[in-house]
Design a protein around this motif. Structure first.
Motif, PDB file in Angstrom:
ATOM      1  N   GLN A   1       0.831  -1.201   0.000  1.00 15.69           N
ATOM      2  CA  GLN A   1       0.000   0.000   0.000  1.00 15.69           C
ATOM      3  C   GLN A   1       0.867   1.254   0.000  1.00 15.69           C
ATOM      4  N   ILE A   2       1.875   1.268   0.845  1.00 17.18           N
ATOM      5  CA  ILE A   2       2.763   2.424   0.926  1.00 17.18           C
ATOM      6  C   ILE A   2       3.466   2.651  -0.411  1.00 17.18           C
ATOM      7  N   ARG A   3       3.909   1.565  -1.038  1.00 13.90           N
ATOM      8  CA  ARG A   3       4.594   1.683  -2.331  1.00 13.90           C
ATOM      9  C   ARG A   3       3.663   2.207  -3.417  1.00 13.90           C
ATOM     10  N   SER A   4       2.393   1.808  -3.379  1.00 12.59           N
ATOM     11  CA  SER A   4       1.463   2.263  -4.414  1.00 12.59           C
ATOM     12  C   SER A   4       0.976   3.684  -4.130  1.00 12.59           C
ATOM     13  N   GLU A   5       1.106   4.137  -2.897  1.00 12.66           N
ATOM     14  CA  GLU A   5       0.666   5.477  -2.520  1.00 12.66           C
ATOM     15  C   GLU A   5       1.490   6.572  -3.200  1.00 12.66           C
ATOM     16  N   LEU A   6       2.788   6.393  -3.245  1.00 15.18           N
ATOM     17  CA  LEU A   6       3.675   7.420  -3.779  1.00 15.18           C
ATOM     18  C   LEU A   6       3.352   7.774  -5.234  1.00 15.18           C
ATOM     19  N   PRO A   7       3.197   6.798  -6.130  1.00 15.47           N
ATOM     20  CA  PRO A   7       2.838   7.160  -7.516  1.00 15.47           C
ATOM     21  C   PRO A   7       1.466   7.837  -7.606  1.00 15.47           C
ATOM     22  N   HIS A   8       0.530   7.441  -6.747  1.00 17.68           N
ATOM     23  CA  HIS A   8      -0.796   8.061  -6.753  1.00 17.68           C
ATOM     24  C   HIS A   8      -0.705   9.520  -6.295  1.00 17.68           C
ATOM     25  N   LEU A   9       0.079   9.768  -5.253  1.00 20.69           N
ATOM     26  CA  LEU A   9       0.277  11.136  -4.782  1.00 20.69           C
ATOM     27  C   LEU A   9       0.927  11.994  -5.870  1.00 20.69           C
ATOM     28  N   HIS A  10       1.917  11.421  -6.526  1.00 18.96           N
ATOM     29  CA  HIS A  10       2.609  12.130  -7.603  1.00 18.96           C
ATOM     30  C   HIS A  10       1.630  12.456  -8.737  1.00 18.96           C
ATOM     31  N   ALA A  11       0.856  11.465  -9.154  1.00 17.14           N
ATOM     32  CA  ALA A  11      -0.096  11.667 -10.251  1.00 17.14           C
ATOM     33  C   ALA A  11      -1.153  12.711  -9.887  1.00 17.14           C
ATOM     34  N   ALA A  12      -1.658  12.647  -8.662  1.00 17.14           N
ATOM     35  CA  ALA A  12      -2.661  13.620  -8.223  1.00 17.14           C
ATOM     36  C   ALA A  12      -2.080  15.033  -8.212  1.00 17.14           C
ATOM     37  N   THR A  13      -0.834  15.154  -7.785  1.00 16.12           N
ATOM     38  CA  THR A  13      -0.167  16.453  -7.751  1.00 16.12           C
ATOM     39  C   THR A  13       0.008  16.995  -9.169  1.00 16.12           C
ATOM     40  N   CYS A  14       0.430  16.141 -10.075  1.00 17.41           N
ATOM     41  CA  CYS A  14       0.598  16.555 -11.480  1.00 17.41           C
ATOM     42  C   CYS A  14      -0.735  16.986 -12.085  1.00 17.41           C
TER      43      CYS A  14
ATOM     44  N   ASP B   1       3.198  18.616   0.311  1.00 17.48           N
ATOM     45  CA  ASP B   1       3.491  18.281   1.716  1.00 17.48           C
ATOM     46  C   ASP B   1       3.347  16.786   1.956  1.00 17.48           C
ATOM     47  N   SER B   2       2.283  16.207   1.413  1.00 16.46           N
ATOM     48  CA  SER B   2       2.053  14.763   1.569  1.00 16.46           C
ATOM     49  C   SER B   2       3.158  13.950   0.905  1.00 16.46           C
ATOM     50  N   LEU B   3       3.571  14.394  -0.270  1.00 15.41           N
ATOM     51  CA  LEU B   3       4.668  13.702  -0.963  1.00 15.41           C
ATOM     52  C   LEU B   3       5.954  13.760  -0.133  1.00 15.41           C
ATOM     53  N   LEU B   4       6.266  14.944   0.378  1.00 16.84           N
ATOM     54  CA  LEU B   4       7.500  15.093   1.156  1.00 16.84           C
ATOM     55  C   LEU B   4       7.457  14.315   2.467  1.00 16.84           C
ATOM     56  N   ALA B   5       6.275  14.090   2.999  1.00 19.18           N
ATOM     57  CA  ALA B   5       6.143  13.347   4.248  1.00 19.18           C
ATOM     58  C   ALA B   5       6.127  11.835   4.029  1.00 19.18           C
TER      59      ALA B   5
END
Length: 92
Positions: free
Chosen positions: A9-22, A46-50
């Motif tokens: 879940q944590i690994r899949s979260e990062l690409p989702h956060l990145h995509a949402a930010t983009c 902020d979420s990405l950096l955390a």
């Protein structure tokens, strides 16, 4: 088993956060220049950096930090412009 699921879940979260930010940045660039959207971008960054996985990618972390600083300035500028516009409309 639970640990593996949490890690996945944590690994899949990062690409989702990145995509949402983009996506948010794209909406802003395409003409939706409002302080709320800029603030959402700041929150996403902020979420990405955390995110704990980002520690493995110092170059990405540095870029996100620079983007965060930029979008904080953009948000402040938009809020300032909005306040000036509201003050001017009171006098017309």
């Amino acid at each position: 088993m639970l640990n593996k699921r949490i890690n996945a879940q944590i690994r899949s979260e990062l690409p989702h956060l990145h995509a949402a930010t983009c996506l948010l940045m794209t909406q802003f660039i395409n003409g939706r220049h409002c302080p709320k959207l800029a603030h959402l971008i700041v929150q996403q960054l902020d979420s990405l950096l955390a995110h704990p996985e980002l520690e493995q990618f110092p170059d990405s972390r540095n870029i996100y930090q620079q983007l965060l600083e930029h979008w904080q300035k953009v948000t402040a500028l938009l809020l300032e412009q909005q306040a000036v516009g509201q003050r001017q409309s009171q006098y017309h």
